[in-house]
Write an enzyme that holds these catalytic residues in place. Sequence first.
Site, PDB file in Angstrom:
ATOM      1  N   ALA A 141       2.863  -0.634   5.185  1.00  0.00           N
ATOM      2  CA  ALA A 141       2.279  -0.657   6.572  1.00  0.00           C
ATOM      3  C   ALA A 141       1.593  -1.818   6.966  1.00  0.00           C
ATOM      4  CB  ALA A 141       1.236   0.299   6.693  1.00  0.00           C
ATOM      5  N   ASP A 157       1.658 -15.669   6.980  1.00  0.00           N
ATOM      6  CA  ASP A 157       1.349 -17.136   6.614  1.00  0.00           C
ATOM      7  C   ASP A 157       1.301 -17.413   5.421  1.00  0.00           C
ATOM      8  OD1 ASP A 157       0.555 -17.437   9.333  1.00  0.00           O
ATOM      9  OD2 ASP A 157      -1.657 -17.189   9.039  1.00  0.00           O
ATOM     10  N   ARG A 211       6.725   0.840  14.101  1.00  0.00           N
ATOM     11  CA  ARG A 211       7.392   0.434  12.804  1.00  0.00           C
ATOM     12  C   ARG A 211       8.516  -0.596  13.041  1.00  0.00           C
ATOM     13  NH1 ARG A 211       4.786   3.809   8.726  1.00  0.00           N
ATOM     14  NH2 ARG A 211       4.346   5.623   9.718  1.00  0.00           N
ATOM     15  N   ASN A 259       8.213  -5.284  -0.366  1.00  0.00           N
ATOM     16  CA  ASN A 259       7.828  -3.976   0.534  1.00  0.00           C
ATOM     17  C   ASN A 259       6.646  -3.920   0.712  1.00  0.00           C
ATOM     18  OD1 ASN A 259       7.582  -1.726   1.877  1.00  0.00           O
ATOM     19  ND2 ASN A 259       9.051  -0.589   0.555  1.00  0.00           N
ATOM     20  N   ARG A 275       4.476  11.027  -2.076  1.00  0.00           N
ATOM     21  CA  ARG A 275       4.260  10.711  -0.775  1.00  0.00           C
ATOM     22  C   ARG A 275       5.516  11.076   0.042  1.00  0.00           C
ATOM     23  NH1 ARG A 275       4.714   4.488   1.362  1.00  0.00           N
ATOM     24  NH2 ARG A 275       3.726   4.978   3.371  1.00  0.00           N
ATOM     25  N   HIS A 301       3.873  -4.297   9.423  1.00  0.00           N
ATOM     26  CA  HIS A 301       3.399  -4.148  10.823  1.00  0.00           C
ATOM     27  C   HIS A 301       2.186  -4.758  11.242  1.00  0.00           C
ATOM     28  CE1 HIS A 301       6.835  -1.438   9.829  1.00  0.00           C
ATOM     29  NE2 HIS A 301       6.266  -0.463   9.316  1.00  0.00           N
ATOM     30  N   GLU A 321      12.352  -9.320   2.657  1.00  0.00           N
ATOM     31  CA  GLU A 321      11.833  -7.961   3.147  1.00  0.00           C
ATOM     32  C   GLU A 321      12.507  -6.671   2.987  1.00  0.00           C
ATOM     33  OE1 GLU A 321      10.152  -8.126   7.170  1.00  0.00           O
ATOM     34  OE2 GLU A 321      10.173  -5.945   7.289  1.00  0.00           O
ATOM     35  N   TYR A 344      10.709   9.434   1.715  1.00  0.00           N
ATOM     36  CA  TYR A 344      10.850   8.341   0.794  1.00  0.00           C
ATOM     37  C   TYR A 344      11.584   8.923  -0.688  1.00  0.00           C
ATOM     38  CZ  TYR A 344       7.616   6.066   3.893  1.00  0.00           C
ATOM     39  OH  TYR A 344       7.214   5.441   4.741  1.00  0.00           O
ATOM     40  N   ARG A 402      12.432   5.110  13.227  1.00  0.00           N
ATOM     41  CA  ARG A 402      10.822   5.850  13.058  1.00  0.00           C
ATOM     42  C   ARG A 402      10.239   5.362  14.250  1.00  0.00           C
ATOM     43  NH1 ARG A 402       8.701   5.254   7.247  1.00  0.00           N
ATOM     44  NH2 ARG A 402       7.382   6.917   8.152  1.00  0.00           N
ATOM     45  N   PRO A 457       0.820  -1.254   0.178  1.00  0.00           N
ATOM     46  CA  PRO A 457       0.129   0.074   0.050  1.00  0.00           C
ATOM     47  C   PRO A 457       0.777   1.225  -0.170  1.00  0.00           C
ATOM     48  CG  PRO A 457      -0.125  -1.023   2.077  1.00  0.00           C
ATOM     49  CD  PRO A 457       0.602  -2.024   1.153  1.00  0.00           C
ATOM     50  N   ASN A 458       0.215   2.288  -0.648  1.00  0.00           N
ATOM     51  CA  ASN A 458       0.932   3.605  -0.961  1.00  0.00           C
ATOM     52  C   ASN A 458       2.265   3.591  -1.668  1.00  0.00           C
ATOM     53  OD1 ASN A 458      -1.196   4.882   0.484  1.00  0.00           O
ATOM     54  ND2 ASN A 458      -0.599   4.059   2.281  1.00  0.00           N
ATOM     55  N   HIS A 506      12.503  -2.274   3.099  1.00  0.00           N
ATOM     56  CA  HIS A 506      12.006  -0.900   3.359  1.00  0.00           C
ATOM     57  C   HIS A 506      13.263   0.423   2.692  1.00  0.00           C
ATOM     58  CE1 HIS A 506       8.952  -2.850   5.720  1.00  0.00           C
ATOM     59  NE2 HIS A 506       9.948  -3.568   6.177  1.00  0.00           N
ATOM     60  N   ILE A 507      12.473   1.442   2.242  1.00  0.00           N
ATOM     61  CA  ILE A 507      12.922   2.244   1.834  1.00  0.00           C
ATOM     62  C   ILE A 507      13.692   3.126   3.064  1.00  0.00           C
ATOM     63  CG2 ILE A 507      12.503   4.661   0.523  1.00  0.00           C
ATOM     64  CD1 ILE A 507      10.203   3.016  -0.837  1.00  0.00           C
ATOM     65  N   SER A 508      12.739   3.285   3.908  1.00  0.00           N
ATOM     66  CA  SER A 508      13.164   4.203   5.148  1.00  0.00           C
ATOM     67  C   SER A 508      13.877   3.298   6.140  1.00  0.00           C
ATOM     68  CB  SER A 508      12.125   5.023   5.810  1.00  0.00           C
ATOM     69  OG  SER A 508      10.892   3.947   6.100  1.00  0.00           O
TER      70      SER A 508
HETATM   71  C1  DQA Z   1       8.011   1.405   4.378  1.00  0.00           C
HETATM   72  C2  DQA Z   1       8.017   1.670   5.930  1.00  0.00           C
HETATM   73  C3  DQA Z   1       6.487   1.405   6.553  1.00  0.00           C
HETATM   74  O1  DQA Z   1       6.705   1.567   7.956  1.00  0.00           O
HETATM   75  C4  DQA Z   1       5.457   2.342   5.649  1.00  0.00           C
HETATM   76  O2  DQA Z   1       4.233   1.876   6.276  1.00  0.00           O
HETATM   77  C5  DQA Z   1       5.438   2.304   4.240  1.00  0.00           C
HETATM   78  C6  DQA Z   1       6.808   2.155   3.552  1.00  0.00           C
HETATM   79  C7  DQA Z   1       9.193   1.841   3.655  1.00  0.00           C
HETATM   80  O3  DQA Z   1       9.586   1.476   2.671  1.00  0.00           O
HETATM   81  O4  DQA Z   1      10.171   2.495   4.331  1.00  0.00           O
HETATM   82  O5  DQA Z   1       4.629   2.299   3.598  1.00  0.00           O
HETATM   83  O6  DQA Z   1       7.831   0.180   3.928  1.00  0.00           O
END
Ligand code: DQA
Length: 142
Positions: A76, A86, A110, A73, A18, A79, A97, A23, A106, A10-11, A99-101
């Site tokens: 959210a 599963d 997270r 990725n 965003r 978390h 897995e 990001y 944070r 998502p997002n 994550h950009i950040s």
């Molecule tokens: C994220 C970190 C997550 O906590 C956040 O909800 C995202 C982006 C990242 O790529 O840093 O949507 O996965």
Amino acid sequence: MKKILILNGPNLNFLGIREPGIYGSDTMDDCLSKLQEHFQGVTLEAFQSNSEGGLIDRLQATIADGTEGVVFNAGAYTHTSLALADCIRSLRVPVVEVHISNVYAREEIRHRSLIAPACKGVISGFGLGSYRLAVEALLMEA
Ligand code: DQA
């Protein structure tokens, strides 16, 4: 490893728009074309969904579509989603897995990943470079 799925939750379709302070200003398309240019011998297939079910359906499809590894990725859902954890456990292919950040720098919420224990490993905090490092990790593994 010849075929890797780059899966975004998502997002992540909103990259570039965003929260650029967190990001960056590149879009996911920018990231994907740079990745494909860097890893020319590998087919990188990209998929994004804002819904948990869409992500699960795409992950389950790896059972039969020739995918050999997944860079994921989950946004959210990382978390919150036991359903994604599963699903990852039921696959035959390794999932990294990403994550950009740096999620550990944070908010505390997270810091917890429900999917990490089901994944091969986690890469977090290198901007869009996290995706490149995750592909490298899958190729090392192959
Ligand atoms: C994220 C970190 C997550 O906590 C956040 O909800 C995202 C982006 C990242 O790529 O840093 O949507 O996965």
